[in-house]
Write a protein that holds these residues in place. Sequence first.
Motif, PDB file in Angstrom:
ATOM      1  N   PRO A  14       5.088  -7.577 -12.601  1.00 31.30           N
ATOM      2  CA  PRO A  14       6.111  -7.161 -11.623  1.00 31.30           C
ATOM      3  C   PRO A  14       7.379  -6.624 -12.275  1.00 31.30           C
ATOM      4  N   ASP A  15       7.734  -7.145 -13.473  1.00 36.30           N
ATOM      5  CA  ASP A  15       8.952  -6.678 -14.140  1.00 36.30           C
ATOM      6  C   ASP A  15       8.865  -5.203 -14.509  1.00 36.30           C
ATOM      7  N   GLN A  16       7.652  -4.732 -14.781  1.00 34.83           N
ATOM      8  CA  GLN A  16       7.445  -3.325 -15.123  1.00 34.83           C
ATOM      9  C   GLN A  16       6.925  -2.511 -13.932  1.00 34.83           C
ATOM     10  N   ASP A  17       6.919  -3.136 -12.766  1.00 33.91           N
ATOM     11  CA  ASP A  17       6.446  -2.487 -11.540  1.00 33.91           C
ATOM     12  C   ASP A  17       5.010  -1.983 -11.698  1.00 33.91           C
ATOM     13  N   THR A  18       4.190  -2.820 -12.361  1.00 28.79           N
ATOM     14  CA  THR A  18       2.765  -2.514 -12.537  1.00 28.79           C
ATOM     15  C   THR A  18       1.966  -3.682 -11.982  1.00 28.79           C
ATOM     16  N   ILE A  19       1.344  -3.467 -10.858  1.00 27.06           N
ATOM     17  CA  ILE A  19       0.620  -4.535 -10.167  1.00 27.06           C
ATOM     18  C   ILE A  19      -0.703  -3.987  -9.661  1.00 27.06           C
ATOM     19  N   GLY A  20      -1.786  -4.734  -9.904  1.00 32.01           N
ATOM     20  CA  GLY A  20      -3.111  -4.361  -9.403  1.00 32.01           C
ATOM     21  C   GLY A  20      -4.041  -5.562  -9.419  1.00 32.01           C
ATOM     22  N   ILE A  21      -5.131  -5.458  -8.702  1.00 30.98           N
ATOM     23  CA  ILE A  21      -6.035  -6.606  -8.550  1.00 30.98           C
ATOM     24  C   ILE A  21      -7.450  -6.296  -9.023  1.00 30.98           C
ATOM     25  N   ALA A  22      -7.650  -5.244  -9.795  1.00 27.25           N
ATOM     26  CA  ALA A  22      -9.003  -4.921 -10.250  1.00 27.25           C
ATOM     27  C   ALA A  22      -9.562  -6.043 -11.118  1.00 27.25           C
ATOM     28  N   ALA A  23      -8.794  -6.505 -12.104  1.00 31.82           N
ATOM     29  CA  ALA A  23      -9.267  -7.588 -12.966  1.00 31.82           C
ATOM     30  C   ALA A  23      -9.389  -8.897 -12.204  1.00 31.82           C
ATOM     31  N   VAL A  24      -8.505  -9.118 -11.242  1.00 30.64           N
ATOM     32  CA  VAL A  24      -8.527 -10.354 -10.468  1.00 30.64           C
ATOM     33  C   VAL A  24      -9.778 -10.417  -9.594  1.00 30.64           C
ATOM     34  N   LEU A  25     -10.165  -9.299  -9.011  1.00 27.68           N
ATOM     35  CA  LEU A  25     -11.376  -9.279  -8.193  1.00 27.68           C
ATOM     36  C   LEU A  25     -12.615  -9.552  -9.038  1.00 27.68           C
ATOM     37  N   LEU A  26     -12.657  -8.997 -10.244  1.00 28.36           N
ATOM     38  CA  LEU A  26     -13.792  -9.250 -11.126  1.00 28.36           C
ATOM     39  C   LEU A  26     -13.835 -10.725 -11.524  1.00 28.36           C
ATOM     40  N   GLY A  27     -12.685 -11.319 -11.824  1.00 31.03           N
ATOM     41  CA  GLY A  27     -12.648 -12.738 -12.160  1.00 31.03           C
ATOM     42  C   GLY A  27     -13.106 -13.612 -11.002  1.00 31.03           C
ATOM     43  N   THR A  28     -12.704 -13.257  -9.794  1.00 26.71           N
ATOM     44  CA  THR A  28     -13.157 -13.997  -8.619  1.00 26.71           C
ATOM     45  C   THR A  28     -14.668 -13.938  -8.486  1.00 26.71           C
ATOM     46  N   LEU A  29     -15.224 -12.757  -8.698  1.00 25.87           N
ATOM     47  CA  LEU A  29     -16.677 -12.589  -8.600  1.00 25.87           C
ATOM     48  C   LEU A  29     -17.393 -13.367  -9.697  1.00 25.87           C
ATOM     49  N   GLU A  30     -16.857 -13.370 -10.916  1.00 26.07           N
ATOM     50  CA  GLU A  30     -17.492 -14.083 -12.016  1.00 26.07           C
ATOM     51  C   GLU A  30     -17.565 -15.585 -11.737  1.00 26.07           C
ATOM     52  N   VAL A  31     -16.463 -16.166 -11.298  1.00 30.22           N
ATOM     53  CA  VAL A  31     -16.455 -17.601 -11.003  1.00 30.22           C
ATOM     54  C   VAL A  31     -17.439 -17.923  -9.887  1.00 30.22           C
ATOM     55  N   ALA A  32     -17.467 -17.086  -8.845  1.00 36.57           N
ATOM     56  CA  ALA A  32     -18.371 -17.333  -7.721  1.00 36.57           C
ATOM     57  C   ALA A  32     -19.830 -17.202  -8.131  1.00 36.57           C
ATOM     58  N   VAL A  33     -20.144 -16.214  -8.965  1.00 34.85           N
ATOM     59  CA  VAL A  33     -21.535 -16.021  -9.404  1.00 34.85           C
ATOM     60  C   VAL A  33     -21.995 -17.197 -10.248  1.00 34.85           C
ATOM     61  N   VAL A  34     -21.160 -17.639 -11.189  1.00 43.06           N
ATOM     62  CA  VAL A  34     -21.520 -18.796 -12.015  1.00 43.06           C
ATOM     63  C   VAL A  34     -21.721 -20.031 -11.140  1.00 43.06           C
ATOM     64  N   ALA A  35     -20.822 -20.234 -10.193  1.00 39.05           N
ATOM     65  CA  ALA A  35     -20.920 -21.401  -9.314  1.00 39.05           C
ATOM     66  C   ALA A  35     -22.206 -21.372  -8.494  1.00 39.05           C
ATOM     67  N   LEU A  80       0.826  -1.208   0.000  1.00 36.87           N
ATOM     68  CA  LEU A  80       0.000   0.000   0.000  1.00 36.87           C
ATOM     69  C   LEU A  80       0.860   1.258   0.000  1.00 36.87           C
ATOM     70  N   ARG A  81       2.024   1.201   0.639  1.00 29.88           N
ATOM     71  CA  ARG A  81       2.925   2.346   0.599  1.00 29.88           C
ATOM     72  C   ARG A  81       3.517   2.549  -0.788  1.00 29.88           C
ATOM     73  N   HIS A  82       3.805   1.457  -1.473  1.00 29.63           N
ATOM     74  CA  HIS A  82       4.474   1.541  -2.775  1.00 29.63           C
ATOM     75  C   HIS A  82       3.497   1.908  -3.892  1.00 29.63           C
ATOM     76  N   TYR A  83       2.323   1.264  -3.907  1.00 29.64           N
ATOM     77  CA  TYR A  83       1.385   1.458  -5.015  1.00 29.64           C
ATOM     78  C   TYR A  83       0.215   2.358  -4.653  1.00 29.64           C
ATOM     79  N   GLY A  84      -0.094   2.466  -3.378  1.00 27.56           N
ATOM     80  CA  GLY A  84      -1.215   3.299  -2.976  1.00 27.56           C
ATOM     81  C   GLY A  84      -2.549   2.710  -3.426  1.00 27.56           C
ATOM     82  N   PHE A  85      -3.515   3.587  -3.647  1.00 28.91           N
ATOM     83  CA  PHE A  85      -4.860   3.145  -4.028  1.00 28.91           C
ATOM     84  C   PHE A  85      -4.889   2.529  -5.415  1.00 28.91           C
ATOM     85  N   SER A  86      -3.883   2.809  -6.258  1.00 31.31           N
ATOM     86  CA  SER A  86      -3.861   2.239  -7.606  1.00 31.31           C
ATOM     87  C   SER A  86      -3.752   0.717  -7.586  1.00 31.31           C
ATOM     88  N   PHE A  87      -3.343   0.148  -6.471  1.00 28.85           N
ATOM     89  CA  PHE A  87      -3.289  -1.309  -6.367  1.00 28.85           C
ATOM     90  C   PHE A  87      -4.681  -1.919  -6.557  1.00 28.85           C
TER      91      PHE A  87
END
Length: 334
Positions: free
Chosen positions: A74-95, A59-66
């Motif tokens: 990681p090689d380009q120092d670009t990390i975030g979980i917006a797409a990952v959270l949506l994918g988690t929700l999609e799998v759970a909703v289908v299930a 949170l100190r390194h990326y702030g809210f953009s995470f």
Amino acid sequence: MTTHSVHEAPPGPLPRKISRKPTGVDAVFVHSFRAIGASVLVITGGIGAFLAYQSIPTLRHYGFSFFTETQWQPDQDTIGIAAVLLGTLEVAVVAMCIAFPLSLATALYISEYAPPRLKGTLVSMVDLMAAVPSIVYGLWGFFLIQPHASEFAHWLHQHFGWVPFFQVNADADAAAWDRIQYTASAFIAGIAVSMMVMPMACAVMRQVFSQTPPGEKEAALALGSSRWGMVRTVVIPFGRGGIIGGTMLGLGRALGETIAVLLIISPEFVIKGRPLEIGTETVSALIAGRFGESTGIQLSALLTAGFVLFGITLVVNTMAAVVVNRSRSGAETG
């Protein structure tokens, strides 16, 4: 005139004070289970505190953009979980869309319709499904379900493609449709996860349905109600708390499932909202797939993603507890 001496009656025994304090075996039982319950809270709180502490560097390194960044590079120092959270929700909703009706129908059939000689076998079979390792469900989904599910996904795209949820970035009416576009998707992973969720939700619902007062069921039948009418007006309202609790318990399992999802999906960090299409990623699969090779800030980012998933699951379970407490089983029957 004769005077008779009057003797006062001796005072009777004083009433014994009733103590609510457990003694003997009861005291051992109460203190033991109190310690077990407290240890569960301590362990859960310790896990949350550990993940929160490990999330500080991220949170100190990326702030809210995470939380808003979609890419995980990681090689380009670009990390975030917006797409990952949506994918988690999609799998759970289908299930849950698949598991909820199956769980409810199975629980009602076992508790109200199944012949007595068959109930034990059905209960054992459903419970056995919960004992199957998740990797087996993953292999089952990858090798057996995926070919048929991709055809069904293509059919859904053809007939319901005007709904954004069923869209795929491919020509559904092509003479030779591209099967690859319908494989390794959140839809197929959700089918596998639904089979893992269903036994847990069904067990909770079945247990609550079995506690429906027989007198109320017999009264409904005596008034001329059909079997389904009795189930609809007595059993289901009585078991509403169990239905909600079992569904939320299954949702928590669906949000955190790892191995089965990791075996099926093709990792892709894109926000698209198209579960029938190839490519997605979930928080748990991301952690399992990249934990062994991660160091430094990427490892901290994975732990932060785990902390977010931990928080979501905690919120879901807390909401379920509140809803169940406000709608106790049997409160609306009468």
